[in-house]
Design an enzyme around this catalytic site. Structure first.
Site, PDB file in Angstrom:
ATOM      1  N   ARG A 216     -16.819  26.621 -26.043  1.00 19.48           N
ATOM      2  CA  ARG A 216     -15.655  26.449 -25.011  1.00 19.48           C
ATOM      3  C   ARG A 216     -15.123  25.195 -24.978  1.00 19.48           C
ATOM      4  O   ARG A 216     -16.003  23.956 -24.888  1.00 19.48           O
ATOM      5  CB  ARG A 216     -16.350  27.033 -23.708  1.00 19.48           C
ATOM      6  CG  ARG A 216     -16.703  28.190 -23.530  1.00 19.48           C
ATOM      7  CD  ARG A 216     -16.944  28.749 -22.308  1.00 19.48           C
ATOM      8  NE  ARG A 216     -17.544  30.188 -22.572  1.00 19.48           N
ATOM      9  CZ  ARG A 216     -17.215  31.311 -21.518  1.00 19.48           C
ATOM     10  NH1 ARG A 216     -16.811  30.890 -20.294  1.00 19.48           N
ATOM     11  NH2 ARG A 216     -17.787  32.530 -21.857  1.00 19.48           N
ATOM     12  N   GLU A 218     -13.615  23.293 -22.848  1.00 21.49           N
ATOM     13  CA  GLU A 218     -13.510  22.900 -21.685  1.00 21.49           C
ATOM     14  C   GLU A 218     -13.632  21.213 -21.779  1.00 21.49           C
ATOM     15  O   GLU A 218     -14.411  20.638 -22.189  1.00 21.49           O
ATOM     16  CB  GLU A 218     -14.604  23.431 -20.668  1.00 21.49           C
ATOM     17  CG  GLU A 218     -14.421  24.841 -20.429  1.00 21.49           C
ATOM     18  CD  GLU A 218     -15.674  25.556 -20.078  1.00 21.49           C
ATOM     19  OE1 GLU A 218     -16.901  24.900 -20.042  1.00 21.49           O
ATOM     20  OE2 GLU A 218     -15.609  26.632 -19.375  1.00 21.49           O
ATOM     21  N   ARG A 224     -23.093  20.548 -15.696  1.00 20.03           N
ATOM     22  CA  ARG A 224     -23.523  22.027 -15.627  1.00 20.03           C
ATOM     23  C   ARG A 224     -22.628  22.732 -16.574  1.00 20.03           C
ATOM     24  O   ARG A 224     -22.551  23.896 -16.900  1.00 20.03           O
ATOM     25  CB  ARG A 224     -23.231  22.529 -14.279  1.00 20.03           C
ATOM     26  CG  ARG A 224     -21.771  22.066 -13.525  1.00 20.03           C
ATOM     27  CD  ARG A 224     -21.651  22.892 -12.319  1.00 20.03           C
ATOM     28  NE  ARG A 224     -22.753  22.551 -11.183  1.00 20.03           N
ATOM     29  CZ  ARG A 224     -22.751  23.442 -10.107  1.00 20.03           C
ATOM     30  NH1 ARG A 224     -21.876  24.298 -10.048  1.00 20.03           N
ATOM     31  NH2 ARG A 224     -23.465  22.897  -9.202  1.00 20.03           N
ATOM     32  N   HIS A 225     -21.876  21.937 -17.584  1.00 21.10           N
ATOM     33  CA  HIS A 225     -21.243  22.551 -18.630  1.00 21.10           C
ATOM     34  C   HIS A 225     -21.608  22.025 -20.056  1.00 21.10           C
ATOM     35  O   HIS A 225     -21.492  20.732 -20.047  1.00 21.10           O
ATOM     36  CB  HIS A 225     -19.666  22.374 -18.256  1.00 21.10           C
ATOM     37  CG  HIS A 225     -18.826  22.938 -17.496  1.00 21.10           C
ATOM     38  ND1 HIS A 225     -18.737  22.642 -16.119  1.00 21.10           N
ATOM     39  CD2 HIS A 225     -18.611  24.260 -17.147  1.00 21.10           C
ATOM     40  CE1 HIS A 225     -18.550  23.812 -15.170  1.00 21.10           C
ATOM     41  NE2 HIS A 225     -18.237  24.595 -16.018  1.00 21.10           N
ATOM     42  N   GLU A 360     -23.830  29.490 -10.805  1.00 24.12           N
ATOM     43  CA  GLU A 360     -23.612  30.741 -11.414  1.00 24.12           C
ATOM     44  C   GLU A 360     -24.542  30.812 -12.642  1.00 24.12           C
ATOM     45  O   GLU A 360     -24.248  29.668 -13.734  1.00 24.12           O
ATOM     46  CB  GLU A 360     -22.338  30.783 -11.594  1.00 24.12           C
ATOM     47  CG  GLU A 360     -22.056  32.187 -12.293  1.00 24.12           C
ATOM     48  CD  GLU A 360     -20.508  32.121 -13.120  1.00 24.12           C
ATOM     49  OE1 GLU A 360     -19.588  31.684 -12.445  1.00 24.12           O
ATOM     50  OE2 GLU A 360     -20.820  32.242 -14.336  1.00 24.12           O
ATOM     51  N   SER A 363     -22.695  36.449 -15.327  1.00 18.42           N
ATOM     52  CA  SER A 363     -21.619  37.189 -14.647  1.00 18.42           C
ATOM     53  C   SER A 363     -21.435  38.396 -15.621  1.00 18.42           C
ATOM     54  O   SER A 363     -21.709  38.477 -16.723  1.00 18.42           O
ATOM     55  CB  SER A 363     -20.118  36.422 -14.468  1.00 18.42           C
ATOM     56  OG  SER A 363     -19.757  36.134 -15.869  1.00 18.42           O
ATOM     57  N   ARG A 411     -28.300  27.195 -18.304  1.00 19.62           N
ATOM     58  CA  ARG A 411     -27.829  27.259 -16.775  1.00 19.62           C
ATOM     59  C   ARG A 411     -29.032  27.736 -16.141  1.00 19.62           C
ATOM     60  O   ARG A 411     -29.732  27.236 -14.959  1.00 19.62           O
ATOM     61  CB  ARG A 411     -26.788  28.174 -16.403  1.00 19.62           C
ATOM     62  CG  ARG A 411     -25.458  27.525 -16.813  1.00 19.62           C
ATOM     63  CD  ARG A 411     -24.736  26.886 -15.620  1.00 19.62           C
ATOM     64  NE  ARG A 411     -23.457  26.372 -15.939  1.00 19.62           N
ATOM     65  CZ  ARG A 411     -22.172  26.948 -15.663  1.00 19.62           C
ATOM     66  NH1 ARG A 411     -22.232  28.071 -14.948  1.00 19.62           N
ATOM     67  NH2 ARG A 411     -21.204  26.372 -15.852  1.00 19.62           N
TER      68      ARG A 411
HETATM   69  P1  AMO Z   1     -18.814  33.766 -18.128  1.00 19.99           P
HETATM   70  O1  AMO Z   1     -17.511  33.101 -18.625  1.00 19.99           O
HETATM   71  O2  AMO Z   1     -19.005  33.720 -16.730  1.00 19.99           O
HETATM   72  O3  AMO Z   1     -18.730  35.188 -18.709  1.00 19.99           O
HETATM   73  O4  AMO Z   1     -19.851  33.226 -19.029  1.00 19.99           O
HETATM   74  C1  AMO Z   1     -21.303  33.639 -19.211  1.00 19.99           C
HETATM   75  C2  AMO Z   1     -22.235  32.584 -18.538  1.00 19.99           C
HETATM   76  O5  AMO Z   1     -22.451  31.829 -19.457  1.00 19.99           O
HETATM   77  C3  AMO Z   1     -22.776  30.447 -18.991  1.00 19.99           C
HETATM   78  N1  AMO Z   1     -21.768  29.506 -19.292  1.00 19.99           N
HETATM   79  C4  AMO Z   1     -21.872  28.461 -19.601  1.00 19.99           C
HETATM   80  N2  AMO Z   1     -22.981  27.271 -19.663  1.00 19.99           N
HETATM   81  C5  AMO Z   1     -22.653  26.198 -19.981  1.00 19.99           C
HETATM   82  N3  AMO Z   1     -21.778  25.477 -20.264  1.00 19.99           N
HETATM   83  C6  AMO Z   1     -20.418  26.290 -20.299  1.00 19.99           C
HETATM   84  N4  AMO Z   1     -19.311  25.760 -20.562  1.00 19.99           N
HETATM   85  C7  AMO Z   1     -20.498  27.779 -19.895  1.00 19.99           C
HETATM   86  N5  AMO Z   1     -19.808  28.594 -19.683  1.00 19.99           N
HETATM   87  C8  AMO Z   1     -20.189  29.965 -19.190  1.00 19.99           C
HETATM   88  C9  AMO Z   1     -22.709  30.792 -17.325  1.00 19.99           C
HETATM   89  C10 AMO Z   1     -22.011  31.964 -17.388  1.00 19.99           C
HETATM   90  O6  AMO Z   1     -22.505  32.609 -16.262  1.00 19.99           O
HETATM   91  N6  AMO Z   1     -17.751  37.559 -21.129  1.00 19.99           N
HETATM   92  C11 AMO Z   1     -18.405  37.280 -19.800  1.00 19.99           C
HETATM   93  C12 AMO Z   1     -19.870  37.853 -19.592  1.00 19.99           C
HETATM   94  C13 AMO Z   1     -19.602  39.534 -19.386  1.00 19.99           C
HETATM   95  O7  AMO Z   1     -18.883  39.916 -18.618  1.00 19.99           O
HETATM   96  O8  AMO Z   1     -20.274  39.900 -20.098  1.00 19.99           O
HETATM   97  C14 AMO Z   1     -18.324  35.828 -19.735  1.00 19.99           C
HETATM   98  O9  AMO Z   1     -18.407  35.005 -20.915  1.00 19.99           O
HETATM   99  O10 AMO Z   1     -24.176  31.023 -16.973  1.00 19.99           O
END
Ligand code: AMO
Length: 437
Positions: A216, A218, A224-225, A360, A363, A411
């Site tokens: 990602r 971001e 936390r990312h 979180e 999801s 996470r």
């Molecule tokens: P979402 O975008 O909420 O959902 O991602 C799912 C879980 O992945 C983790 N996560 C991350 N952990 C660390 N760094 C990040 N940048 C990051 N982004 C996400 C989180 C998050 O809850 N396709 C949907 C899932 C689904 O509906 O099946 C999805 O990607 O713990």
């Protein structure tokens, strides 16, 4: 040459080995040279042991040992002697020493030095950082919990799959994608296996899971990312509602938590006492959370997703109710991605987030399986159905109702082990500024 570098790890040595010859191997953690006697602390995968070297026994061997820089790798063959004064209850009197690798001096950072080491120095020298038992403990627990998740999912009829990580269109419809050149075309690194795990629901495999890396782009640099993170993703077909998916998620989480509990030694090293958790996890709706936030004088516009501030307030409220894990359900449709199944009112969605102590960690949702509704939602979200043609095709020739979730491994570990920074939970973190090592 020592014929077998290691016959025993440090913790495998006990009474049975006393007065016999053993071979041990590892890194020199410390050398205390008192002139006529030297104590060498050798570290292996299980811990440390003491090699006691007397100058009068073998002067050449003594000189060889004490001249070695810390963190050099050696193998020692010698007699194991019981000694109550030594921490392990034994010491090794060396007969032969083989130097396997000499460390450079000075070390970029110490392994056991108590002086605070800068975060960046630790991660610049992650291979040394990983020599610390408390850092290794995190990854031993990580291994255990991932294994238990796989085990749980297989027992529940899921099969493990691997989907492409070089993809042509955004899985989540967002903008946080890394672009890559794919010969004459542009492609992206997968931010989630979303579209593929859904397409697999049109195959009859019915229940799949994937544990893989996601990327990602971001830009924010937070605790936390990560820009490259790992997740457990599942997708399951023939469901009546999102509740069935939540049941799998909470039971998988419970298994992982309980698996971590069996890592007694590692938890002790990390000084963690794990709370007892039970299923079912508490469920609160999005609207109820808004009310709870309002009661705490925290206003948030209806429809918006929760940010870290809101998440932390929710975490505190749940903590007061002794809830470690909790689901937030029924998010407004507009707060969730295009593939999320709406309720009949088209206002709310069949979605949920799993929170753990203010963060979180997963999801998911029931998905739309009707092609026309899916196209409508793609358009409503400002995206072009043309970009999703190969995904949409899977909905034209028989697609059962289905749903799934994505569960962030780092996470989860961060909350499980009360770590303040998500980077601690991945071997070589990728963040806004870090691309090496
Ligand atoms: P979402 O975008 O909420 O959902 O991602 C799912 C879980 O992945 C983790 N996560 C991350 N952990 C660390 N760094 C990040 N940048 C990051 N982004 C996400 C989180 C998050 O809850 N396709 C949907 C899932 C689904 O509906 O099946 C999805 O990607 O713990």
């Amino acid at each position: 040459m020592i014929e077998k570098y290691r016959t025993h790890y440090s913790k495998e040595i006990g009474k049975k080995e006393y007065n016999s010859i053993v071979s041990v191997a590892g890194w020199i953690e410390d050398i205390r040279n008192l002139g006529s006697i030297a104590f060498v602390i050798l570290r292996d995968k299980q811990g440390t042991l003491q090699v006691t070297c007397l100058k009068k026994d073998d002067k050449k061997l003594f000189e060889k040992l004490v001249s070695l820089p810390r963190e050099s790798v050696i193998s020692v063959k010698g007699i194991c002697k019981e000694n109550e004064k030594v921490r392990n209850g034994y010491e090794i009197l060396p007969k032969e020493v083989e130097i396997l690798s000499i460390s450079d001096k000075p070390l970029p950072m110490g392994v056991v030095d108590k002086t605070g080491i800068e975060f960046e120095t630790r991660f610049d020298n992650r291979f040394i950082d990983l020599r610390k038992i408390e850092i290794q403990a995190i990854f031993k627990i990580r291994d255990k919990v991932i294994d238990s998740a796989k085990d749980f999912l297989r027992k529940n009829d899921f099969i493990e799959v691997h989907t492409p990580k070089i993809i042509a269109s955004a899985s989540e419809g967002g903008t946080d994608l890394f672009k890559v050149k794919y010969f004459e075309k542009n492609a992206f690194l997968a931010q989630s296996p979303q579209l593929y795990k859904q397409m697999l629901m049109a195959t009859g495999l019915d229940r799949v899971f994937e544990i893989a890396w996601y990327f990602r782009a971001e830009k924010h640099n937070t605790t936390r990312h990560l820009n490259e993170s790992t997740a457990v993703d599942i997708e399951m077909a023939f469901i009546n509602s999102e509740e069935e998916v939540m049941k799998i998620l909470e039971n998988m989480t419970l298994e992982m938590w309980n698996a971590a509990k069996t890592c007694k030694e590692e938890l002790e090293i990390l000084d963690i006492d794990l709370e007892k958790i039970n299923v079912p996890f508490k469920r609160v709706t999005y609207d109820e959370v808004i009310e709870l936030l309002n009661e705490r004088d925290h206003k948030i516009e209806w429809g918006a997703d929760f940010g870290s501030k809101e998440e932390s307030i929710i975490g505190k409220i749940m903590e007061e109710e002794n809830e470690v894990f909790y689901f937030i359900t029924k998010y407004p449709l507009e707060a969730k991605p295009f593939y999320t199944m709406p309720y009949e009112d088209m206002k709310y969605s069949r979605s949920f987030d799993l929170g753990c102590k203010g963060l979180e960690i997963a999801s998911g949702s029931q998905r739309i399986h009707d092609k026309n509704l899916l196209i409508e939602r793609i358009e409503k979200c400002g995206l072009n159905p043309k970009d999703f043609e190969s995904y949409l095709k899977a909905f034209r020739y028989g697609m059962p109702p289905h749903g799934g979730f994505g569960f962030g491994i780092e996470r989860f570990l961060m909350q499980l082990l009360k770590l303040k920074n998500i980077r601690e939970c991945i071997l070589f973190p990728r963040d806004r500024t870090r691309l090496i090592p």
